[in-house]
Design an enzyme around this catalytic site. Structure first.
Site, mmCIF file in Angstrom:
data_model
loop_
_atom_site.group_PDB
_atom_site.id
_atom_site.type_symbol
_atom_site.label_atom_id
_atom_site.label_comp_id
_atom_site.label_asym_id
_atom_site.label_seq_id
_atom_site.Cartn_x
_atom_site.Cartn_y
_atom_site.Cartn_z
ATOM 1 N N HIS A 1 9.753 5.162 -2.525
ATOM 2 C CA HIS A 1 9.612 6.523 -3.074
ATOM 3 C C HIS A 1 9.946 6.452 -4.564
ATOM 4 O O HIS A 1 9.259 5.762 -5.318
ATOM 5 C CB HIS A 1 10.524 7.447 -2.254
ATOM 6 C CG HIS A 1 10.335 8.907 -2.451
ATOM 7 N ND1 HIS A 1 9.289 9.457 -3.133
ATOM 8 C CD2 HIS A 1 11.098 9.976 -2.027
ATOM 9 C CE1 HIS A 1 9.399 10.782 -3.130
ATOM 10 N NE2 HIS A 1 10.492 11.118 -2.470
ATOM 11 N N HIS B 1 -0.569 5.484 -1.740
ATOM 12 C CA HIS B 1 0.082 6.775 -1.554
ATOM 13 C C HIS B 1 -0.293 7.316 -0.190
ATOM 14 O O HIS B 1 -1.417 7.118 0.260
ATOM 15 C CB HIS B 1 -0.341 7.765 -2.644
ATOM 16 C CG HIS B 1 0.612 8.891 -2.787
ATOM 17 N ND1 HIS B 1 0.523 10.017 -2.022
ATOM 18 C CD2 HIS B 1 1.706 9.032 -3.570
ATOM 19 C CE1 HIS B 1 1.521 10.821 -2.345
ATOM 20 N NE2 HIS B 1 2.258 10.258 -3.271
ATOM 21 N N ASP C 1 3.983 6.021 -10.375
ATOM 22 C CA ASP C 1 5.024 5.075 -10.791
ATOM 23 C C ASP C 1 4.483 3.828 -11.458
ATOM 24 O O ASP C 1 5.253 3.037 -12.006
ATOM 25 C CB ASP C 1 5.862 4.660 -9.572
ATOM 26 C CG ASP C 1 6.752 5.792 -9.114
ATOM 27 O OD1 ASP C 1 7.194 6.553 -9.975
ATOM 28 O OD2 ASP C 1 6.988 5.913 -7.902
HETATM 29 N N1 CMC Z 1 0.609 -3.020 -1.589
HETATM 30 C C1 CMC Z 1 -0.070 -3.708 -0.640
HETATM 31 N N2 CMC Z 1 -0.484 -3.158 0.501
HETATM 32 C C2 CMC Z 1 -0.244 -1.864 0.703
HETATM 33 C C3 CMC Z 1 0.428 -1.085 -0.257
HETATM 34 C C4 CMC Z 1 0.850 -1.702 -1.446
HETATM 35 N N3 CMC Z 1 1.493 -1.020 -2.399
HETATM 36 N N4 CMC Z 1 0.549 0.185 0.190
HETATM 37 C C5 CMC Z 1 -0.040 0.188 1.397
HETATM 38 N N5 CMC Z 1 -0.525 -1.040 1.691
HETATM 39 C C6 CMC Z 1 -1.290 -1.424 2.891
HETATM 40 C C7 CMC Z 1 -0.396 -1.587 4.101
HETATM 41 O O1 CMC Z 1 0.056 -2.920 4.233
HETATM 42 C C8 CMC Z 1 -1.345 -1.189 5.214
HETATM 43 O O2 CMC Z 1 -2.231 -2.256 5.443
HETATM 44 P P1 CMC Z 1 -2.660 -2.638 6.961
HETATM 45 O O3 CMC Z 1 -3.473 -1.466 7.427
HETATM 46 O O4 CMC Z 1 -3.417 -3.888 6.824
HETATM 47 O O5 CMC Z 1 -1.381 -2.780 7.732
HETATM 48 C C9 CMC Z 1 -2.173 -0.064 4.593
HETATM 49 O O6 CMC Z 1 -2.172 -0.343 3.186
HETATM 50 C C10 CMC Z 1 -1.606 1.324 4.839
HETATM 51 O O7 CMC Z 1 -0.246 1.320 4.373
HETATM 52 P P2 CMC Z 1 0.906 2.216 4.972
HETATM 53 O O8 CMC Z 1 2.196 1.552 4.717
HETATM 54 O O9 CMC Z 1 0.565 2.593 6.390
HETATM 55 O O10 CMC Z 1 0.737 3.507 4.094
HETATM 56 P P3 CMC Z 1 1.809 4.669 3.948
HETATM 57 O O11 CMC Z 1 1.048 5.909 3.723
HETATM 58 O O12 CMC Z 1 2.774 4.671 5.079
HETATM 59 O O13 CMC Z 1 2.628 4.243 2.636
HETATM 60 C C11 CMC Z 1 3.423 4.081 0.460
HETATM 61 C C12 CMC Z 1 2.529 4.885 1.421
HETATM 62 C C13 CMC Z 1 3.471 4.806 -0.898
HETATM 63 C C14 CMC Z 1 4.851 4.030 1.018
HETATM 64 C C15 CMC Z 1 2.851 2.658 0.299
HETATM 65 O O14 CMC Z 1 1.537 2.726 -0.239
HETATM 66 C C16 CMC Z 1 3.728 1.754 -0.551
HETATM 67 O O15 CMC Z 1 4.660 1.134 -0.034
HETATM 68 N N6 CMC Z 1 3.460 1.659 -1.908
HETATM 69 C C17 CMC Z 1 4.298 0.884 -2.790
HETATM 70 C C18 CMC Z 1 5.516 1.694 -3.168
HETATM 71 C C19 CMC Z 1 5.180 2.784 -4.153
HETATM 72 O O16 CMC Z 1 4.495 2.572 -5.146
HETATM 73 N N7 CMC Z 1 5.732 3.985 -3.896
HETATM 74 C C20 CMC Z 1 5.588 5.124 -4.783
HETATM 75 C C21 CMC Z 1 4.747 6.200 -4.186
HETATM 76 S S1 CMC Z 1 4.270 7.429 -5.418
HETATM 77 C C22 CMC Z 1 5.729 8.149 -5.916
HETATM 78 C C23 CMC Z 1 6.309 8.994 -4.854
HETATM 79 O O17 CMC Z 1 5.852 10.116 -4.667
HETATM 80 O O18 CMC Z 1 7.268 8.524 -4.223
#
Ligand code: CMC
Length: 429
Positions: free
Chosen positions: A268, A307, A363
């Site tokens: 986050h 996201h 970010d």
């Molecule tokens: N790098 C590589 N792979 C990713 C990433 C990433 N940053 N984000 C998602 N994926 C992949 C994930 O491995 C999954 O792949 P698969 O279907 O093969 O298992 C797929 O994309 C879906 O990911 P998810 O984890 O189910 O998606 P989510 O909606 O639960 O997670 C997130 C959203 C923001 C937590 C995630 O994208 C992430 O960890 N990003 C990196 C951290 C980040 O930049 N966070 C800041 C978010 S914006 C500021 C805020 O509002 O907090």
């Protein structure tokens, strides 16, 4: 049969049910009537991580993740970032409408005149270890504020709520700056009420021996825009924490400490800090393909990418790129920008990221700007928290005034052992 309804057939019993659809949702409580037997509690929906559950009706912010749209109270984020100020946007989030000139004057005056902290807070911050993370200090200090303002627990009293809202928006920059000064061993710099909100924050962060600190107007405005971009984002993790803690009628300082703690996590608000560490680790453009391969192997995540809601482009990231140019005209270019730009270019052409709809989020570039402005990396999540404060408070207040809301209390699907008898210790295997 009403058109706006869902017909459900329970194949366990053959029974049919009509469930109304309102605003594209069915009420989970309407599922309770669906029972397999007389002693059945009724059907529940199972939604770990709230992937598809609306927990409230809210009028504060609106996101269309497919279109890359973010609006506060109906106003596009692009227009607010261009034409508004952070304090005006905070007023908008909390009151629902843009202020008149006199309302804005009164609002800015009240925030400006609540920036000072009780002297005991300094002693409190002094107690932290010299290398304590500023976000840890911030979370604790926000919680500690509740002990200084016991009237804050009167959450049903509009005047008390208003006073705590002034205090929290006013004091978060002071707490943040004090946490920073403690970690670098500098004397605390007191607020200067002649300066703007962000000008004063830069003063409290960076004032050295000069009698009067003169903030750079471009940097103060850039910070103001960054705070606008972070001010609210519907039911994200920290806002849900704010609502959840607040739903037990805890005071707003305690609720906001919970929200800030949720923000601290690297998935986050801690992501901006992680982006900088990642860019430093990559070190140069030649190392990018190998790093992308590690991401695709599942060893690391590309921080600042992806996201839960935006599956197109994060509109905040687009605005941030423009702000970055303005800041770098003053500070000189951050060499990490080149790595970030190349990383983005390569990732956006790669099927791994395209197929998963992973784009730069807010970010990805914010940390590069903060670093160019001389904020230490550890301060990045704290900066996010300052910006998010009005959003947390607007959502908290909306939750309290919403007659439908009660203490947040999700259900669970129990998967543990059935009843069994206690075994005395000498008889255990
Ligand atoms: N790098 C590589 N792979 C990713 C990433 C990433 N940053 N984000 C998602 N994926 C992949 C994930 O491995 C999954 O792949 P698969 O279907 O093969 O298992 C797929 O994309 C879906 O990911 P998810 O984890 O189910 O998606 P989510 O909606 O639960 O997670 C997130 C959203 C923001 C937590 C995630 O994208 C992430 O960890 N990003 C990196 C951290 C980040 O930049 N966070 C800041 C978010 S914006 C500021 C805020 O509002 O907090």
């Amino acid at each position: 049969m009403p058109k706006d309804s869902l017909t459900i057939t329970d194949n366990r019993t053959g029974q049919r049910y009509e469930v109304p659809i309102q605003d594209g949702t069915i009420r989970a409580m309407d599922l309770r009537q669906i029972k397999a037997s007389a002693d059945d509690l009724g059907l529940m929906s199972y939604d770990p991580a709230y992937m598809n559950t609306a927990s409230c009706r809210s009028a504060v912010s609106y996101i269309d993740g497919d279109q890359g749209i973010l609006r506060y109270r109906g106003y596009p984020i692009e227009q607010l970032a261009e034409q508004s100020t952070f304090l005006e946007t905070a007023y908008l989030l909390l009151h629902g409408e843009l202020p008149s000139a006199s309302e804005l004057d009164g609002w800015v005056y009240n925030i400006t005149h609540h920036t000072i902290l009780h002297e005991n807070i300094k002693k409190f911050i002094d107690g932290f270890h010299h290398d304590a993370h500023p976000m840890g200090m911030f979370v604790s200090a926000v919680a500690a504020l509740s002990t200084f303002y016991p009237a804050a627990k009167h959450i049903a009293d509009e005047t008390s709520r208003r006073d705590q809202i002034f205090r929290l928006i006013a004091k978060t920059p002071t707490l943040a700056a004090f946490a920073h000064r403690h970690s670098v061993g500098m004397p605390y710099a007191y607020p200067d009420n002649d300066l703007s909100y962000t000008g004063n924050f830069l003063n409290m962060m960076f004032k050295a021996t000069e009698v009067k600190y003169q903030p750079n107007a471009v940097l103060a405005r850039a910070l103001d825009v960054l705070f606008i971009l972070h001010a609210d984002h519907e039911q994200n993790c920290s806002t849900s924490a704010m609502r959840s803690v607040g739903s037990s009628h805890a005071d707003p300082y305690s609720a906001m400490a919970g929200a800030a703690a949720a923000l601290y996590g690297p998935l986050h608000g801690g992501a901006n800090e992680e982006v900088l560490r990642m860019l430093r680790e990559i070190g140069s453009k030649e190392n990018i393909p190998a790093y992308i391969q590690r991401v695709k192997n599942g060893e690391v995540r590309l921080m600042g990418f992806g996201h839960r809601i935006y599956k197109n482009y994060d509109p905040r990231a687009r605005i941030i790129k423009r702000v970055a140019d303005e800041v770098f005209d003053v500070t000189g270019r951050n060499p990490l920008l080149e790595i970030a730009g190349e990383l983005e270019r390569i990732a956006l052409q790669d099927d791994y990221f395209i197929s998963r709809k992973l784009y730069p989020n807010v970010d990805f570039y914010s940390g590069i700007i903060y670093q160019a402005m001389r904020f230490p990396v550890e301060m990045f999540p704290v900066l996010f928290a300052i910006g998010r404060t009005p959003g947390w408070l607007a959502q908290w207040q909306e939750m309290l005034l919403d007659k439908e809301q009660k203490i947040a209390r999700p259900r669970q699907v129990y998967i543990g052992s059935p009843q069994r008898d206690y075994v005395s210790i000498e008889k255990r295997a």
